[in-house]
Design a protein around this motif. Sequence first.
Motif, PDB file in Angstrom:
ATOM      1  N   THR A  18       0.840  -1.196   0.000  1.00 16.30           N
ATOM      2  CA  THR A  18       0.000   0.000   0.000  1.00 16.30           C
ATOM      3  C   THR A  18       0.877   1.248   0.000  1.00 16.30           C
ATOM      4  O   THR A  18       1.739   1.413   0.868  1.00 16.30           O
ATOM      5  N   ILE A  19       0.667   2.090  -0.998  1.00 11.67           N
ATOM      6  CA  ILE A  19       1.487   3.298  -1.130  1.00 11.67           C
ATOM      7  C   ILE A  19       0.709   4.500  -0.594  1.00 11.67           C
ATOM      8  O   ILE A  19       1.253   5.338   0.108  1.00 11.67           O
ATOM      9  N   ILE A  20      -0.581   4.564  -0.929  1.00 14.05           N
ATOM     10  CA  ILE A  20      -1.432   5.663  -0.448  1.00 14.05           C
ATOM     11  C   ILE A  20      -2.427   5.059   0.549  1.00 14.05           C
ATOM     12  O   ILE A  20      -3.138   4.107   0.213  1.00 14.05           O
ATOM     13  N   GLN A  41       8.627  13.624   2.208  1.00 12.25           N
ATOM     14  CA  GLN A  41       9.936  13.129   1.840  1.00 12.25           C
ATOM     15  C   GLN A  41       9.879  12.362   0.520  1.00 12.25           C
ATOM     16  O   GLN A  41       8.806  11.925   0.117  1.00 12.25           O
ATOM     17  N   THR A  42      11.011  12.178  -0.100  1.00 13.82           N
ATOM     18  CA  THR A  42      11.034  11.397  -1.328  1.00 13.82           C
ATOM     19  C   THR A  42      10.566   9.969  -1.035  1.00 13.82           C
ATOM     20  O   THR A  42      10.908   9.398  -0.010  1.00 13.82           O
ATOM     21  N   GLY A  43       9.710   9.467  -1.907  1.00 10.75           N
ATOM     22  CA  GLY A  43       9.161   8.116  -1.694  1.00 10.75           C
ATOM     23  C   GLY A  43       7.930   8.096  -0.807  1.00 10.75           C
ATOM     24  O   GLY A  43       7.384   7.036  -0.531  1.00 10.75           O
ATOM     25  N   SER A  44       7.445   9.278  -0.399  1.00 18.68           N
ATOM     26  CA  SER A  44       6.286   9.287   0.497  1.00 18.68           C
ATOM     27  C   SER A  44       4.980   9.087  -0.263  1.00 18.68           C
ATOM     28  O   SER A  44       3.927   8.923   0.343  1.00 18.68           O
ATOM     29  N   GLY A  45       5.035   9.111  -1.587  1.00 19.65           N
ATOM     30  CA  GLY A  45       3.834   8.820  -2.376  1.00 19.65           C
ATOM     31  C   GLY A  45       3.199  10.029  -3.038  1.00 19.65           C
ATOM     32  O   GLY A  45       2.068   9.951  -3.518  1.00 19.65           O
ATOM     33  N   LYS A  46       3.922  11.137  -3.101  1.00 19.98           N
ATOM     34  CA  LYS A  46       3.344  12.352  -3.691  1.00 19.98           C
ATOM     35  C   LYS A  46       2.986  12.152  -5.159  1.00 19.98           C
ATOM     36  O   LYS A  46       1.870  12.474  -5.597  1.00 19.98           O
ATOM     37  N   THR A  47       3.944  11.597  -5.919  1.00 17.28           N
ATOM     38  CA  THR A  47       3.699  11.417  -7.346  1.00 17.28           C
ATOM     39  C   THR A  47       2.564  10.417  -7.579  1.00 17.28           C
ATOM     40  O   THR A  47       1.684  10.643  -8.423  1.00 17.28           O
ATOM     41  N   VAL A  48       2.578   9.343  -6.798  1.00 13.12           N
ATOM     42  CA  VAL A  48       1.520   8.343  -6.951  1.00 13.12           C
ATOM     43  C   VAL A  48       0.153   8.977  -6.651  1.00 13.12           C
ATOM     44  O   VAL A  48      -0.815   8.768  -7.386  1.00 13.12           O
ATOM     45  N   PHE A  49       0.091   9.788  -5.597  1.00 10.75           N
ATOM     46  CA  PHE A  49      -1.151  10.467  -5.231  1.00 10.75           C
ATOM     47  C   PHE A  49      -1.635  11.356  -6.382  1.00 10.75           C
ATOM     48  O   PHE A  49      -2.795  11.294  -6.803  1.00 10.75           O
ATOM     49  N   PHE A  64       4.688  17.650 -15.525  1.00  9.01           N
ATOM     50  CA  PHE A  64       5.252  16.442 -14.929  1.00  9.01           C
ATOM     51  C   PHE A  64       6.598  16.713 -14.273  1.00  9.01           C
ATOM     52  O   PHE A  64       7.260  17.697 -14.573  1.00  9.01           O
ATOM     53  N   GLN A  65       6.973  15.767 -13.404  1.00  8.83           N
ATOM     54  CA  GLN A  65       8.232  15.909 -12.670  1.00  8.83           C
ATOM     55  C   GLN A  65       9.407  16.128 -13.623  1.00  8.83           C
ATOM     56  O   GLN A  65      10.295  16.906 -13.352  1.00  8.83           O
ATOM     57  N   GLY A  66       9.400  15.430 -14.750  1.00  7.10           N
ATOM     58  CA  GLY A  66      10.501  15.597 -15.699  1.00  7.10           C
ATOM     59  C   GLY A  66      10.119  16.446 -16.902  1.00  7.10           C
ATOM     60  O   GLY A  66      10.660  16.264 -17.982  1.00  7.10           O
ATOM     61  N   ASP A 113       3.998  18.521 -10.724  1.00 11.59           N
ATOM     62  CA  ASP A 113       4.813  17.617  -9.920  1.00 11.59           C
ATOM     63  C   ASP A 113       6.222  18.179  -9.829  1.00 11.59           C
ATOM     64  O   ASP A 113       6.975  18.148 -10.801  1.00 11.59           O
ATOM     65  N   GLU A 114       6.555  18.696  -8.677  1.00 10.47           N
ATOM     66  CA  GLU A 114       7.863  19.287  -8.430  1.00 10.47           C
ATOM     67  C   GLU A 114       8.291  20.224  -9.554  1.00 10.47           C
ATOM     68  O   GLU A 114       9.275  19.971 -10.242  1.00 10.47           O
ATOM     69  N   PRO A 115       7.561  21.321  -9.729  1.00  9.59           N
ATOM     70  CA  PRO A 115       7.857  22.224 -10.842  1.00  9.59           C
ATOM     71  C   PRO A 115       9.203  22.921 -10.697  1.00  9.59           C
ATOM     72  O   PRO A 115       9.726  23.428 -11.670  1.00  9.59           O
TER      73      PRO A 115
HETATM   74  N1  LIG Z   1       4.521   2.181 -10.891  1.00  9.95           N
HETATM   75  C1  LIG Z   1       4.912   1.800  -9.661  1.00  9.95           C
HETATM   76  N2  LIG Z   1       4.959   0.489  -9.333  1.00  9.95           N
HETATM   77  C2  LIG Z   1       5.336   0.088  -8.099  1.00  9.95           C
HETATM   78  N3  LIG Z   1       5.713   0.928  -7.122  1.00  9.95           N
HETATM   79  C3  LIG Z   1       5.689   2.243  -7.378  1.00  9.95           C
HETATM   80  C4  LIG Z   1       5.298   2.758  -8.652  1.00  9.95           C
HETATM   81  N4  LIG Z   1       5.378   4.103  -8.632  1.00  9.95           N
HETATM   82  C5  LIG Z   1       5.804   4.420  -7.396  1.00  9.95           C
HETATM   83  N5  LIG Z   1       5.989   3.318  -6.636  1.00  9.95           N
HETATM   84  C6  LIG Z   1       6.440   3.300  -5.240  1.00  9.95           C
HETATM   85  O1  LIG Z   1       5.632   4.204  -4.512  1.00  9.95           O
HETATM   86  C7  LIG Z   1       6.381   4.894  -3.552  1.00  9.95           C
HETATM   87  C8  LIG Z   1       6.111   6.374  -3.649  1.00  9.95           C
HETATM   88  O2  LIG Z   1       6.657   6.857  -4.866  1.00  9.95           O
HETATM   89  P1  LIG Z   1       6.440   8.326  -5.396  1.00  9.95           P
HETATM   90  O3  LIG Z   1       7.027   8.409  -6.760  1.00  9.95           O
HETATM   91  O4  LIG Z   1       5.012   8.707  -5.239  1.00  9.95           O
HETATM   92  O5  LIG Z   1       7.320   9.179  -4.395  1.00  9.95           O
HETATM   93  P2  LIG Z   1       7.432  10.775  -4.339  1.00  9.95           P
HETATM   94  O6  LIG Z   1       6.867  11.191  -3.040  1.00  9.95           O
HETATM   95  O7  LIG Z   1       6.876  11.374  -5.557  1.00  9.95           O
HETATM   96  O8  LIG Z   1       9.009  10.935  -4.298  1.00  9.95           O
HETATM   97  P3  LIG Z   1       9.921  12.075  -5.003  1.00  9.95           P
HETATM   98  O9  LIG Z   1       9.861  13.245  -4.104  1.00  9.95           O
HETATM   99  O10 LIG Z   1      11.266  11.455  -5.013  1.00  9.95           O
HETATM  100  O11 LIG Z   1       9.380  12.330  -6.354  1.00  9.95           O
HETATM  101  C9  LIG Z   1       7.830   4.512  -3.750  1.00  9.95           C
HETATM  102  O12 LIG Z   1       8.201   3.604  -2.738  1.00  9.95           O
HETATM  103  C10 LIG Z   1       7.847   3.833  -5.095  1.00  9.95           C
HETATM  104  O13 LIG Z   1       8.793   2.792  -5.095  1.00  9.95           O
END
Ligand SMILES: Nc1ncnc2c1ncn2[C@@H]1O[C@H](COP(=O)(O)OP(=O)(O)OP(=O)(O)O)[C@@H](O)[C@H]1O
Lengths: 245, 253
Positions: free
Chosen positions: B15-17, B35-43, B84-86, B162-164
């Motif tokens: 579970t990411i979110i 923090q990085t990896g906290s799920g912002k992009t996924v959200f 997008f982030q990139g 995403d992180e402009p």
């Molecule tokens: N497509 C995917 N498949 C599986 N896991 C994923 C996928 N995308 C992201 N994750 C996982 O979800 C978690 C959150 O990732 P996310 O990219 O949302 O972080 P973030 O907060 O945007 O970080 P950053 O600040 O570095 O961009 C990470 O542990 C990542 O490994």
Amino acid sequence: MKFLYNIGLYFLMLKRMLRKPTKWRVMKELILKDTNDTVINSLGIISFVSFFIGGVITIQLALSTTGSFYPDYLVGYATRETIILEFAPTIISIIMAGKVGSFITSSIGSMRVTEQIDALEVMGINSINYLVFPKIIALMLYPFLISISMFLGILGGMAACVYGGYSTMSAFIDGIQTDFIPFHMTYAFIKTFIFAFILATVPSFHGYYMKGGALEVGKASTKSFIWTCVTIIIFNFLITQMLLG
Amino acid sequence: MIRVKNLSKSFNNKTIIKNISCQFERGKTSLIIGQTGSGKTVFLKCLLGLHDYEKGEILFDGVNFKTISEYEKMKLKSSIGTVFQGSALFDSMTIEENVMFPLKMFNNLPFDEMLDRVNFVLKRVELENSNKKMPSEASGGMQKRVAIARAIVNKPNYLFCDEPNSGLDPKTAIIIDNLIKEITEELNITTIINSHDMNSVMEIGEKIIFLKNGKLKWNGSNKEIFSTENKDVLDFVYSSNLYKKVRKTYLNQ
Ligand SMILES: Nc1ncnc2c1ncn2[C@@H]1O[C@H](COP(=O)(O)OP(=O)(O)OP(=O)(O)O)[C@@H](O)[C@H]1O
Ligand SMILES: [Mg+2]
């Protein structure tokens, strides 16, 4: 299991491609661009390969059919059959799998990696239709490339035969015209159309559904080349069995 | 306004979110930090409909993506601008073509009118005279600005970034932040920004949502973030000595 899943995904991709088509105004430009990238840009290499391999085929046929036992026109006849039935449609398609296939996979794959496909999707654009459909339409010109390959292959053969002193020009031309079966042309072009479809869709599939970063784009291209070749060769066998066997 | 109710999303049983509920208002810049990896992009990608989520509901001014027809979905999507982030610029197109792309896709305007609109937004992000450059010839900061221009060219109702300003120098970062804030107010749109840049948080964070390991741990404004006693926020936001001092001074005022 994974294999079956991918085959299913491939057909789903084709189905999704037909939903929500891209505006014609934009699609037109995409088709022109893809025609240039895939067909026009391959003219040079295809001509070069066809002419010289045509020459080599003829020389080898001539060398193995020397002696009065064989009629003069045999070299021309055998060259024609080899090139039209197998060399131009199949071998050139394998070369195209390397050239056009890896181009398609890497260009779509790098769009996946850099989120350009996501950018298309969030705008509400059917990214599969946008990326894959124009490539299929562009490659419908592929038979044109194969006709050029057939022509140049036979021309190369004739040049090698005449200038190498293996036989005379008139004997070679005689050979080309001997026992011509029009259905062989039909067969060759049916093959070509099917290969064109494979060349457009299999590499697109590998690019579109790839995961990872830049390194994986390279790996996806290699994998796409292998699968495109395998698919072409299997279909080559099936079509030949059905139409000629 | 975008309302999120009990959103959960997982990848391969991880579970990411985790059960996030919140809302984002029109005309305001909302920041998602963590923090990085906290799920912002996924959200963010869940909001955009790029990720399918298993639980919860996302409403765009009362409309749920999942329950509307393809056609309505397309219309709703065309009212969303995304950075997008990139950057995700189309690298086979010039800057001008990139920015014109959404117009071409969703309008039937004559070319000249589209070009006027493109030049207007390019001027807005201070990128006049770069029309014919390719994205690969532009610097990181320019690419971000082109991405913003492309996101706003079609006058969206919602803007997602995403992180402009990641990877940009502090000055350019502030310029971009303020640009997004101004555009948000100008067009009265709902803007959501992912960030881990503390400067942006302080500058433009009218509403801040703090994520940690996929959970919503705190939300409030950039004024409240100074006075909060939430341990996770303090730990993340005030991890540098500089910000610890800034906070002290602010609280002593
Ligand atoms: N497509 C995917 N498949 C599986 N896991 C994923 C996928 N995308 C992201 N994750 C996982 O979800 C978690 C959150 O990732 P996310 O990219 O949302 O972080 P973030 O907060 O945007 O970080 P950053 O600040 O570095 O961009 C990470 O542990 C990542 O490994
Ligand atoms: Mg991220």
